[in-house]
Design a protein around this motif. Structure first.
Motif, PDB file in Angstrom:
ATOM      1  N   GLU A   1      -7.158   0.715  -0.583  1.00  0.00           N
ATOM      2  CA  GLU A   1      -7.372  -0.359   0.380  1.00  0.00           C
ATOM      3  C   GLU A   1      -8.519   0.057   1.308  1.00  0.00           C
ATOM      4  O   GLU A   1      -8.547   1.175   1.804  1.00  0.00           O
ATOM      5  CB  GLU A   1      -6.081  -0.539   1.188  1.00  0.00           C
ATOM      6  CG  GLU A   1      -6.099  -1.700   2.128  1.00  0.00           C
ATOM      7  CD  GLU A   1      -4.711  -1.941   2.728  1.00  0.00           C
ATOM      8  OE1 GLU A   1      -3.854  -1.035   2.667  1.00  0.00           O
ATOM      9  OE2 GLU A   1      -4.492  -3.041   3.243  1.00  0.00           O
TER      10      GLU A   1
ATOM     11  N   ASP B   1      -5.932  -1.659  -4.858  1.00  0.00           N
ATOM     12  CA  ASP B   1      -5.288  -2.170  -3.647  1.00  0.00           C
ATOM     13  C   ASP B   1      -6.239  -3.121  -2.903  1.00  0.00           C
ATOM     14  O   ASP B   1      -7.283  -2.684  -2.415  1.00  0.00           O
ATOM     15  CB  ASP B   1      -4.880  -1.000  -2.745  1.00  0.00           C
ATOM     16  CG  ASP B   1      -3.867  -1.415  -1.686  1.00  0.00           C
ATOM     17  OD1 ASP B   1      -3.654  -2.635  -1.515  1.00  0.00           O
ATOM     18  OD2 ASP B   1      -3.289  -0.527  -1.037  1.00  0.00           O
ATOM     19  N   GLU B   2      -5.856  -4.382  -2.825  1.00  0.00           N
ATOM     20  CA  GLU B   2      -6.598  -5.384  -2.039  1.00  0.00           C
ATOM     21  C   GLU B   2      -8.081  -5.450  -2.402  1.00  0.00           C
ATOM     22  O   GLU B   2      -8.947  -5.249  -1.557  1.00  0.00           O
ATOM     23  CB  GLU B   2      -6.486  -5.091  -0.541  1.00  0.00           C
ATOM     24  CG  GLU B   2      -5.065  -4.967  -0.033  1.00  0.00           C
ATOM     25  CD  GLU B   2      -4.437  -6.285   0.397  1.00  0.00           C
ATOM     26  OE1 GLU B   2      -4.883  -7.341  -0.108  1.00  0.00           O
ATOM     27  OE2 GLU B   2      -3.506  -6.243   1.208  1.00  0.00           O
TER      28      GLU B   2
ATOM     29  N   SER C   1       0.831  -1.212   0.000  1.00  0.00           N
ATOM     30  CA  SER C   1       0.000   0.000   0.000  1.00  0.00           C
ATOM     31  C   SER C   1       0.861   1.256   0.000  1.00  0.00           C
ATOM     32  O   SER C   1       0.497   2.279  -0.591  1.00  0.00           O
ATOM     33  CB  SER C   1      -0.922   0.017   1.215  1.00  0.00           C
ATOM     34  OG  SER C   1      -1.782  -1.092   1.171  1.00  0.00           O
TER      35      SER C   1
END
Ligand code: ATP
Ligand code: MG
Lengths: 285, 233
Positions: free
Chosen positions: B83, B159-160, B41
């Motif tokens: 995220e 992100d994720e 991240s």
């Protein structure tokens, strides 16, 4: 008597709400508490006195000019005093506290300790619903205050600037990632917060003339409104302002004038006991 | 299209990334893998301008991103799906998408992009007037992707994506990403290694702030070390 107190409460409540919206805006966007908020209110009252009384401009033109002037001064204050303090909220607190004292002393030097009153916009009185006779200027203040609040909410909901403000107060970093220059937004919001105080000031000063230190209780009440309504909630500010205005006037009418501020804090404590996040505040998620 | 070279990043006095180098070509899907706290991240934050670079450079379409603020990076055509989604909870789905189109490059196209997002995620159209905070996790992820797409990015950072989502929902969203086509380049961080390798052409592995391996995703999928370390086989 009851109807009169309620109307008085609404007039004052709307003004409290307007002032509190300015505080809430600045807290939401910048996490800064502007201790000089009340002094910007007073400054606008003096401006409107100067423009309308001394320079002889039309009272409404004088009001608009005063608000614009305070907006610009707010922007300058953000740029010079607040901007260097980002990242340390305590500094801005101290700086705006000093600013409020400097402004009060300046008012005293320039205008003297006596109340100054911009001219009324309207004359005479109206018989409200056949219940009581009420000053037209107060009614006009009530309408003008409500109109400014409505405009502010419409701006928040309908314009890009409003969306920028809401997005940034919810998630500053995300807003920046969505293309918002949050530094510039800080500056504009601070100016706008001051302008909201100014709007309240020019609207109420024909009814309650301004004195150098009259901004202190105004700001204090605005801070209480923000907490009462729930930090970060704009509707909460309006609700908080109206509640405080009504409680204050009903209390004064039916209990005693001397306890005005006691009522305010009693209500605050009561609400916070029952709803720690305020009337409209969201409990921690 | 994106070239990261020799990048060191700090959070305060702590160094988080060491000498990161990676490259993404136009139209490519690239994955970044790594365990919790590896710095994935933080790498996204460095690319988007949230974290400053101490050393090294990041170039996007030949232009250096060093020293640019996030709002300027967005303007160049990089959008992040962060995220934890980070949708604006008190704004409606529609307003969230509008915020995505805030950059000048997206605003004139707002109507068309929104129609495209609704085509990609029909659920968002149904929820158009609902507040972002009332959506389910999967819907919030769709909204976060939709919001990012609203700026018409050339590079999409994700992100994720799968974090906390049911496998079925994850699959649905990955399928939608596949449908974006070659004009959107994607750099994704994914903790689910199998998913990441399946949906990317190449992958980088980040461990303790350093790139330790890279390669074609298909090769990494067959690599016994990787299988043992990340896939538990
Ligand atoms: N806001 C922060 N302040 C200080 N340190 C942080 C912060 N965020 C992350 N870190 C530290 O930076 C390092 C890298 O974190 P980062 O979030 O980039 O890792 P990650 O690979 O994305 O992990 P995850 O899989 O948990 O999302 C970690 O050691 C973490 O503790
Ligand atoms: Mg992470």
């Amino acid at each position: 008597m009851l109807a009169l107190s309620i109307t008085n409460g609404l007039v004052i409540g709307i003004i409290y709400a307007l002032t509190a919206l300015g505080v809430s805006l600045v807290v939401g966007i910048m996490n800064v508490i502007n201790f000089a908020h009340g002094e910007f209110y007073i400054l606008a009252g003096y401006f409107s006195y100067l423009f309308a009384h001394t320079m002889g401009l039309d009272p409404v033109v004088a009001m608009v000019l005063s608000i614009a002037a305070v907006f610009l001064i707010g922007i300058v204050v953000e740029y010079t005093l607040i901007r260097p303090t980002y990242g340390d909220d305590l500094y801005s607190l101290i700086l705006t506290f000093i600013l409020s004292i400097v402004m009060q002393s300046t008012f005293l030097l320039v205008f003297g300790p006596f109340p100054n009153k911009p001219p009324n916009w309207v004359k005479g009185a109206t018989n409200v619903f056949g219940l009581f006779l009420y000053g037209n200027q107060r009614l006009a203040a009530l309408i003008a205050g409500a109109a400014v609040i409505a405009l502010f909410f419409a701006m928040l909901k309908l314009t890009w600037f409003g969306r920028m403000i809401r997005a940034t107060s919810q998630d500053r970093e995300m807003a920046e990632l969505n293309g918002i220059n949050t530094r510039r937004l800080n500056m504009l919001s601070f100016g706008m917060g001051c302008a909201l105080a100014a709007a309240a000031g020019v609207i109420l000063s024909p009814v309650f003339p301004v004195t150098p230190s009259a901004g202190v209780p105004v700001a204090l009440t605005a801070f209480v409104c923000v907490v009462l309504g729930g930090m970060g909630s704009m509707w909460g500010c309006v609700a908080g302002g109206l509640v405080l205005g009504l409680v204050e006037n009903l209390g004064a009418a039916f209990v005693s004038t001397g306890y005005k501020h006691v009522f305010m804090y009693l209500i605050l404590i009561l609400v916070l006991l029952i709803r720690p996040s305020g009337l409209f505040g969201r409990s921690e998620t | 299209m994106l070239k990261v070279s020799g990048v060191d990043v700090y959070r305060g006095e702590t160094q988080i990334l060491w000498d990161i180098a990676l490259e993404v070509s136009a139209g490519e899907r690239v994955a970044i893998l790594g365990s919790n706290g590896a710095g994935k991240s933080s790498l996204m934050a460095a690319i988007t301008g949230v974290l400053p670079l101490r050393n090294g450079d990041i170039r996007f379409q030949g232009q250096s991103l060093a020293g640019l603020k996030p709002y300027q990076v967005t303007q160049l055509g990089i959008a992040l799906v962060p995220e934890g989604r980070r949708v604006y909870k008190d704004m409606t789905v529609r307003e969230n998408l509008e915020m995505g189109a805030f950059p000048k490059r997206g605003r004139p196209m707002l109507k068309g992009s929104m129609a495209r997002v609704f085509e990609l995620f029909p659920k968002l159209r149904e929820r158009m007037h609902q507040r972002g905070g009332t959506l389910s996790g999967g819907e919030q992820q769709m909204l976060a992707i939709g919001r990012a797409l609203m700026s018409l990015p050339e590079l999409l950072l994700v992100d994720e994506l799968s974090l906390g989502l049911a496998p079925r929902v994850t699959k649905e969203i990955y399928a939608a990403l596949e449908g974006l086509g070659k004009e959107t380049t994607v750099l994704m961080v994914e903790q689910n290694v199998e998913l990441a390798l399946k949906h990317s052409r190449r992958a980088y592995i980040v461990e303790s702030g350093r790139v330790t391996r890279m390669g074609m995703s298909a090769d990494l999928m067959d690599d016994t070390d990787i299988r043992r370390a990340y896939l538990g086989m």
